[in-house]
Design a protein around this motif. Structure first.
Motif, PDB file in Angstrom:
ATOM      1  N   ARG A 178       0.838  -1.199   0.000  1.00 52.32           N
ATOM      2  CA  ARG A 178       0.000   0.000   0.000  1.00 52.32           C
ATOM      3  C   ARG A 178       0.874   1.252   0.000  1.00 52.32           C
ATOM      4  O   ARG A 178       0.601   2.215  -0.720  1.00 52.32           O
ATOM      5  CB  ARG A 178      -0.928  -0.011   1.204  1.00 52.32           C
ATOM      6  CG  ARG A 178      -1.855   1.177   1.245  1.00 52.32           C
ATOM      7  CD  ARG A 178      -2.790   1.109   2.413  1.00 52.32           C
ATOM      8  NE  ARG A 178      -3.619  -0.079   2.262  1.00 52.32           N
ATOM      9  CZ  ARG A 178      -4.280  -0.667   3.230  1.00 52.32           C
ATOM     10  NH1 ARG A 178      -4.219  -0.192   4.447  1.00 52.32           N
ATOM     11  NH2 ARG A 178      -5.015  -1.725   3.012  1.00 52.32           N
TER      12      ARG A 178
ATOM     13  N   VAL B 129       2.560   1.701  -3.456  1.00 48.23           N
ATOM     14  CA  VAL B 129       1.607   2.204  -4.450  1.00 48.23           C
ATOM     15  C   VAL B 129       1.311   3.682  -4.206  1.00 48.23           C
ATOM     16  O   VAL B 129       1.226   4.478  -5.145  1.00 48.23           O
ATOM     17  CB  VAL B 129       0.316   1.351  -4.439  1.00 48.23           C
ATOM     18  CG1 VAL B 129      -0.759   1.969  -5.315  1.00 48.23           C
ATOM     19  CG2 VAL B 129       0.612  -0.064  -4.902  1.00 48.23           C
TER      20      VAL B 129
ATOM     21  N   ALA C 291       4.192   5.730  -5.427  1.00 44.39           N
ATOM     22  CA  ALA C 291       4.176   5.765  -6.892  1.00 44.39           C
ATOM     23  C   ALA C 291       3.094   6.715  -7.400  1.00 44.39           C
ATOM     24  O   ALA C 291       3.328   7.479  -8.355  1.00 44.39           O
ATOM     25  CB  ALA C 291       3.959   4.354  -7.443  1.00 44.39           C
ATOM     26  N   LEU C 292       1.925   6.688  -6.781  1.00 44.95           N
ATOM     27  CA  LEU C 292       0.863   7.615  -7.172  1.00 44.95           C
ATOM     28  C   LEU C 292       1.276   9.069  -6.952  1.00 44.95           C
ATOM     29  O   LEU C 292       1.027   9.933  -7.804  1.00 44.95           O
ATOM     30  CB  LEU C 292      -0.416   7.313  -6.390  1.00 44.95           C
ATOM     31  CG  LEU C 292      -1.317   6.230  -6.965  1.00 44.95           C
ATOM     32  CD1 LEU C 292      -2.392   5.847  -5.959  1.00 44.95           C
ATOM     33  CD2 LEU C 292      -1.935   6.687  -8.266  1.00 44.95           C
TER      34      LEU C 292
ATOM     35  N   ALA D  54      -1.015   4.670 -16.167  1.00 44.22           N
ATOM     36  CA  ALA D  54      -0.294   4.322 -14.936  1.00 44.22           C
ATOM     37  C   ALA D  54      -1.085   4.744 -13.705  1.00 44.22           C
ATOM     38  O   ALA D  54      -1.162   4.003 -12.716  1.00 44.22           O
ATOM     39  CB  ALA D  54       1.090   4.969 -14.937  1.00 44.22           C
ATOM     40  N   ILE D  55      -1.690   5.928 -13.764  1.00 42.25           N
ATOM     41  CA  ILE D  55      -2.501   6.403 -12.632  1.00 42.25           C
ATOM     42  C   ILE D  55      -3.702   5.494 -12.416  1.00 42.25           C
ATOM     43  O   ILE D  55      -4.015   5.109 -11.283  1.00 42.25           O
ATOM     44  CB  ILE D  55      -2.933   7.871 -12.850  1.00 42.25           C
ATOM     45  CG1 ILE D  55      -1.720   8.790 -12.723  1.00 42.25           C
ATOM     46  CG2 ILE D  55      -4.022   8.275 -11.863  1.00 42.25           C
ATOM     47  CD1 ILE D  55      -1.982  10.220 -13.125  1.00 42.25           C
TER      48      ILE D  55
ATOM     49  N   ALA E 201      -4.039   2.337 -13.350  1.00 42.56           N
ATOM     50  CA  ALA E 201      -3.578   1.026 -12.888  1.00 42.56           C
ATOM     51  C   ALA E 201      -3.214   1.055 -11.405  1.00 42.56           C
ATOM     52  O   ALA E 201      -3.605   0.162 -10.640  1.00 42.56           O
ATOM     53  CB  ALA E 201      -2.375   0.568 -13.722  1.00 42.56           C
ATOM     54  N   LEU E 202      -2.478   2.068 -10.985  1.00 42.13           N
ATOM     55  CA  LEU E 202      -2.119   2.179  -9.573  1.00 42.13           C
ATOM     56  C   LEU E 202      -3.348   2.428  -8.701  1.00 42.13           C
ATOM     57  O   LEU E 202      -3.436   1.919  -7.578  1.00 42.13           O
ATOM     58  CB  LEU E 202      -1.082   3.276  -9.371  1.00 42.13           C
ATOM     59  CG  LEU E 202       0.324   2.951  -9.876  1.00 42.13           C
ATOM     60  CD1 LEU E 202       1.188   4.202  -9.866  1.00 42.13           C
ATOM     61  CD2 LEU E 202       0.950   1.854  -9.054  1.00 42.13           C
TER      62      LEU E 202
ATOM     63  N   ILE F  59      -5.048  -0.898  -8.268  1.00 40.47           N
ATOM     64  CA  ILE F  59      -4.274  -1.715  -7.323  1.00 40.47           C
ATOM     65  C   ILE F  59      -4.527  -1.247  -5.899  1.00 40.47           C
ATOM     66  O   ILE F  59      -4.760  -2.057  -5.001  1.00 40.47           O
ATOM     67  CB  ILE F  59      -2.764  -1.667  -7.672  1.00 40.47           C
ATOM     68  CG1 ILE F  59      -2.497  -2.414  -8.956  1.00 40.47           C
ATOM     69  CG2 ILE F  59      -1.932  -2.248  -6.535  1.00 40.47           C
ATOM     70  CD1 ILE F  59      -1.109  -2.224  -9.503  1.00 40.47           C
ATOM     71  N   TYR F  60      -4.507   0.062  -5.680  1.00 43.98           N
ATOM     72  CA  TYR F  60      -4.757   0.589  -4.344  1.00 43.98           C
ATOM     73  C   TYR F  60      -6.161   0.234  -3.870  1.00 43.98           C
ATOM     74  O   TYR F  60      -6.374  -0.145  -2.721  1.00 43.98           O
ATOM     75  CB  TYR F  60      -4.547   2.114  -4.322  1.00 43.98           C
ATOM     76  CG  TYR F  60      -4.488   2.682  -2.936  1.00 43.98           C
ATOM     77  CD1 TYR F  60      -3.306   2.644  -2.211  1.00 43.98           C
ATOM     78  CD2 TYR F  60      -5.606   3.241  -2.341  1.00 43.98           C
ATOM     79  CE1 TYR F  60      -3.237   3.153  -0.929  1.00 43.98           C
ATOM     80  CE2 TYR F  60      -5.555   3.759  -1.060  1.00 43.98           C
ATOM     81  CZ  TYR F  60      -4.363   3.702  -0.361  1.00 43.98           C
ATOM     82  OH  TYR F  60      -4.298   4.201   0.914  1.00 43.98           O
TER      83      TYR F  60
END
Length: 157
Positions: free
Chosen positions: A102, A105, A108-109, A135-136, A138-139, A142-143
């Motif tokens: 978490r 991620v 990365a965000l 990418a935003i 996808a992240l 995931i979050y």
């Protein structure tokens, strides 16, 4: 709690760890100290650039988008470094040898959002913007999936 008590408790916790866990703890604390130095230096530079470069020199124009881009880019850099340092401290305090996904991620965000904020849209091609958007998303997915995890699984993890 006083500094002496904190040091005593840290020494006691360190004595309970294996040799490799001690090594990891020392490395994490060293990295934390380095990041703290970087944060202080970045904050000092940010303060000087905003105060002297923009406000006192008269170069601060509230309608100038590039000034806000630069300021927010520098602020987000400090926030990213602080989040990274906090993640390392959580690893050190909880004796987790794995950094929580978490936190990774989230960092990365933050980094991608910083990139979007400082991006000059007049000089950026559509494919680059599309890749950042992907990418935003996808992240973010995931979050969201990590957050939806069953609370019973979290206790086991």
């Amino acid at each position: 709690m006083s500094i002496k008590q904190e040091l005593r408790e840290a020494r006691e916790r360190l004595g309970l760890l294996s040799l490799y866990q001690r090594f990891e703890y020392v490395v994490v604390m060293f990295l934390t100290a380095l990041i703290a130095v970087i944060v202080v230096a970045a904050l000092w530079t940010l303060t000087l650039k905003i105060l002297f470069g923009l406000v006192l020199a008269g170069g601060f124009d509230p309608s100038d988008y590039s000034a806000f881009q630069a300021a927010f880019g520098m602020i987000l850099t400090v926030i990213i470094a602080l989040e990274f340092k906090k993640t390392l401290l959580v690893v050190a305090e909880h004796r987790d040898t794995v950094v929580q996904i978490r936190s990774v991620v989230m960092i990365a965000l933050l980094a991608i959002c910083r990139k979007v904020i400082i991006l000059d849209l007049t000089e950026t091609d559509a494919l680059h913007i599309l890749s950042l958007a992907a990418a935003i998303v996808a992240l973010g997915v995931i979050y969201w999936l990590i957050d939806r995890r069953d609370p019973a699984e979290e206790e086991l993890a």
